[in-house]
Design an enzyme around this catalytic site. Sequence first.
Site, mmCIF file in Angstrom:
data_model
loop_
_atom_site.group_PDB
_atom_site.id
_atom_site.type_symbol
_atom_site.label_atom_id
_atom_site.label_comp_id
_atom_site.label_asym_id
_atom_site.label_seq_id
_atom_site.Cartn_x
_atom_site.Cartn_y
_atom_site.Cartn_z
ATOM 1 N N CYS A 1 66.612 67.636 65.556
ATOM 2 C CA CYS A 1 67.144 68.908 65.922
ATOM 3 C C CYS A 1 68.406 69.211 64.911
ATOM 4 O O CYS A 1 69.041 70.061 64.926
ATOM 5 C CB CYS A 1 67.759 68.902 67.446
ATOM 6 S SG CYS A 1 66.287 68.396 68.476
ATOM 7 N N GLU B 1 80.025 65.285 72.339
ATOM 8 C CA GLU B 1 80.788 66.427 71.546
ATOM 9 C C GLU B 1 81.846 66.743 71.644
ATOM 10 O O GLU B 1 82.905 66.935 70.887
ATOM 11 C CB GLU B 1 79.615 67.625 71.375
ATOM 12 C CG GLU B 1 79.709 68.453 70.315
ATOM 13 C CD GLU B 1 78.815 69.694 70.083
ATOM 14 O OE1 GLU B 1 78.162 69.962 71.322
ATOM 15 O OE2 GLU B 1 78.707 70.398 69.164
ATOM 16 N N PHE C 1 67.798 63.454 67.424
ATOM 17 C CA PHE C 1 67.338 62.045 67.718
ATOM 18 C C PHE C 1 67.577 61.285 66.272
ATOM 19 O O PHE C 1 67.469 61.906 65.412
ATOM 20 C CB PHE C 1 65.749 62.247 68.154
ATOM 21 C CG PHE C 1 65.410 62.590 69.512
ATOM 22 C CD1 PHE C 1 66.430 63.040 70.484
ATOM 23 C CD2 PHE C 1 64.249 62.249 70.186
ATOM 24 C CE1 PHE C 1 66.137 63.034 71.844
ATOM 25 C CE2 PHE C 1 63.971 62.648 71.386
ATOM 26 C CZ PHE C 1 65.104 62.768 72.259
ATOM 27 N N LYS D 1 73.102 78.199 73.802
ATOM 28 C CA LYS D 1 71.799 77.412 74.131
ATOM 29 C C LYS D 1 71.523 78.331 75.266
ATOM 30 O O LYS D 1 70.216 78.457 75.307
ATOM 31 C CB LYS D 1 71.951 76.095 74.365
ATOM 32 C CG LYS D 1 71.992 74.986 73.188
ATOM 33 C CD LYS D 1 70.841 75.071 72.206
ATOM 34 C CE LYS D 1 71.099 73.821 71.203
ATOM 35 N NZ LYS D 1 72.024 73.986 69.976
ATOM 36 N N HIS E 1 76.634 72.031 69.218
ATOM 37 C CA HIS E 1 75.318 71.746 69.490
ATOM 38 C C HIS E 1 75.123 72.210 71.051
ATOM 39 O O HIS E 1 73.974 72.643 71.360
ATOM 40 C CB HIS E 1 75.123 70.329 69.211
ATOM 41 C CG HIS E 1 73.712 69.940 69.057
ATOM 42 N ND1 HIS E 1 72.511 70.689 68.410
ATOM 43 C CD2 HIS E 1 72.991 68.892 69.833
ATOM 44 C CE1 HIS E 1 71.523 70.028 68.916
ATOM 45 N NE2 HIS E 1 71.485 69.135 69.712
ATOM 46 N N HIS F 1 67.284 75.485 73.688
ATOM 47 C CA HIS F 1 67.298 74.365 72.421
ATOM 48 C C HIS F 1 66.040 74.655 71.523
ATOM 49 O O HIS F 1 65.334 74.060 71.928
ATOM 50 C CB HIS F 1 67.621 73.128 72.924
ATOM 51 C CG HIS F 1 67.989 72.171 72.048
ATOM 52 N ND1 HIS F 1 67.907 72.419 70.666
ATOM 53 C CD2 HIS F 1 68.077 70.630 71.845
ATOM 54 C CE1 HIS F 1 68.413 71.343 69.857
ATOM 55 N NE2 HIS F 1 68.343 70.362 70.715
#
Lengths: 273, 398
Positions: free
Chosen positions: B162, B301, B382, B319, B290, B324
């Site tokens: 991502c 975060e 990831f 988002k 994010h 996402h």
Amino acid sequence: MKLSIEGVGFVGAGLADWQAAVEALRADTSPGSLPLAELGRALKADRLPRTERRRAGKSVRLSMTACWEAVESAGLDPADLPMVFASTSGDTEVLSHICAALAEPERMVSPTRFHNSVHNAASGYWSIAVGTHQPATAIAAHHETAAAGLLEAAMQAVSENRPVLLVIYDIPFPEPMNQAEPIAEPLAVALVLRPASADSSNRLNLSLSGEHRDATSMQAEQWLALWEGVPAGRILPLLEAVARDEAREIAMPTGDGPTLVVDYEPMQRGEQA
Amino acid sequence: MPRLRIRRCTATNAAGTGNDAFLDALRERRSGLAPCEFLDADLDTYVGRVDGLETMPWPAEWAAWDCRNNRLAWLGLEQDGFVAAVDDAVKRFGVHRVGVVLGTSTSGILHTELAFRERDPQTGRLPTPLHYATTHELSSAPRFVRERLGLKGPMYAISTACSSSGKVFASAQRLIGSGICDAVVVGGVDTLCLTTLYGFSSLELTAPEPCRPGDPERSGISIGEAAGFALVEADTDDADDLCVFGVGESVDAYHMSTPHPDGVGAELAMRRALEAAEMSADAIDYVNLHGTASRVNDAAEDRALEAVFGAGQVCSSTKGWTGHTLGAAGITEMVIGALAVEHGFVPGTLNTRQVDPAFSADYRLENRAGRPTRVLSNSFGFGGNNCSLLLGRKEGVA
């Protein structure tokens, strides 16, 4: 871009390390062959803890094995090195399993298999193993992957003026994918690259030529199948020059686009103190 | 690293096709999320799906490239005069001097997923030809874009889950800084597929409702699909376009699918972006988080934000509009940052009812008029892979 090769790691086909590859490249003996099913047993040098080894895919273990060898021969702390991991399809075995499972009514995708499917799985496991917070880049460009990885790693080394770890690796797809996208053998080549200084040996000069040139082939005829049959094998003419201690200009064409030209110059005899 | 001038950028996703439609959706707070009716997926979740990709006409000469991912790439390329802007760059620099670097997490894997349903029951063979290289392989979209635009510069895909289409800006800086390219088409394309839908579901990360980033009752992500592109060049003194001032990259070295709980890697990425831009934290008017709405991501975060900015940094997660979009999240949110600066507003956080009381940042829920000049945009993935982009106007920058 002027660089030097500070360390090499090699695992591929039937050869376990760079020294074995050097001997085979010098003597033009066949690198041998290793079926995908037996690859796991050949990777004892990944140095993953047992629990991680059970979880990690074969492509992770293959690339990490090559990385350890390169980093140790360079004599550098792996935690200091930014990473470029280049592979056309990453963990082909994991991807095949997932696609097959999703065609079944139950559609079972295990959490571990899913996180192992990301292209940066290998750099993820490596970064955890060596405890680094340096940037990690995972790259793919099909048959141009070796050239793209070398270019990206060289740019990182030169623009940041620091050594960079590059690994170029592939493993074959299991059937039925292997028929659609054949990859002949497992292969991982790791290089530690550093901006060249006045006293460096194993020098590379990388440039991009706008014109298309034919790829420089292997001189070792027994190695042609590995060079042609594995996308990561496109880096082998450079390794052959290193193994044979020969100056060589190597053209790595990128489709109908530009050609990456790698000028290799080994240590001059008698130059080393 | 050279500052990148953004000559043109464009975003296509569930909330809008092209920047005008996307901007309207952002301003009018229209979400692109809907209950998942993708193929025969039997999952209780919401997705951000781009309508009409299946029925889009597809020219016969591009048959070998036909997959959902390249369809979305094509649709995205046609917006906002992007092709004309690239043609202009080609006229100025030449085809060999314009590169293509795109991010993706799964590329056209859906094409192979569907092929596995068509296996020969006797032999187990896949239907032929599969066209793996031009559909599923990770560089199929950048190769397709290079062909469509007639470019001959370097081309590759970055696939770091991502954070992929944030990191493409770092590669563009290197290609331009090393003198290899004069301009680079960067961006990302990622599309809905069963691998990510069932994969995130197996990790219990998909929400049964439209995602609610930063909400104390957040229950996971909504997966979306998107294409986004930016044409970037080296900045010149007289240009008044938006710029990418710096890119920060890091890894967590913690876990394959869970971020470090203190946001160690996220903090480093943000600090490195500031360092690269030679700016201090107080230069940032707005952080596009994010903000996936996963329990762990949003908490980590927030900690990273507090470490870099102290408490009270203005931020939001968008988002709730797009879902996402994974490997296309970096470019999608870079375009949101550009729209916020150009059109004078700070987007809020759609669907979120209240902010997690444990958070210290100034997590905006409502849209607000304003004139942000500098935006930091976060993308984490990831493998603990993190990227922060610092973009905005040059006003007041030496």
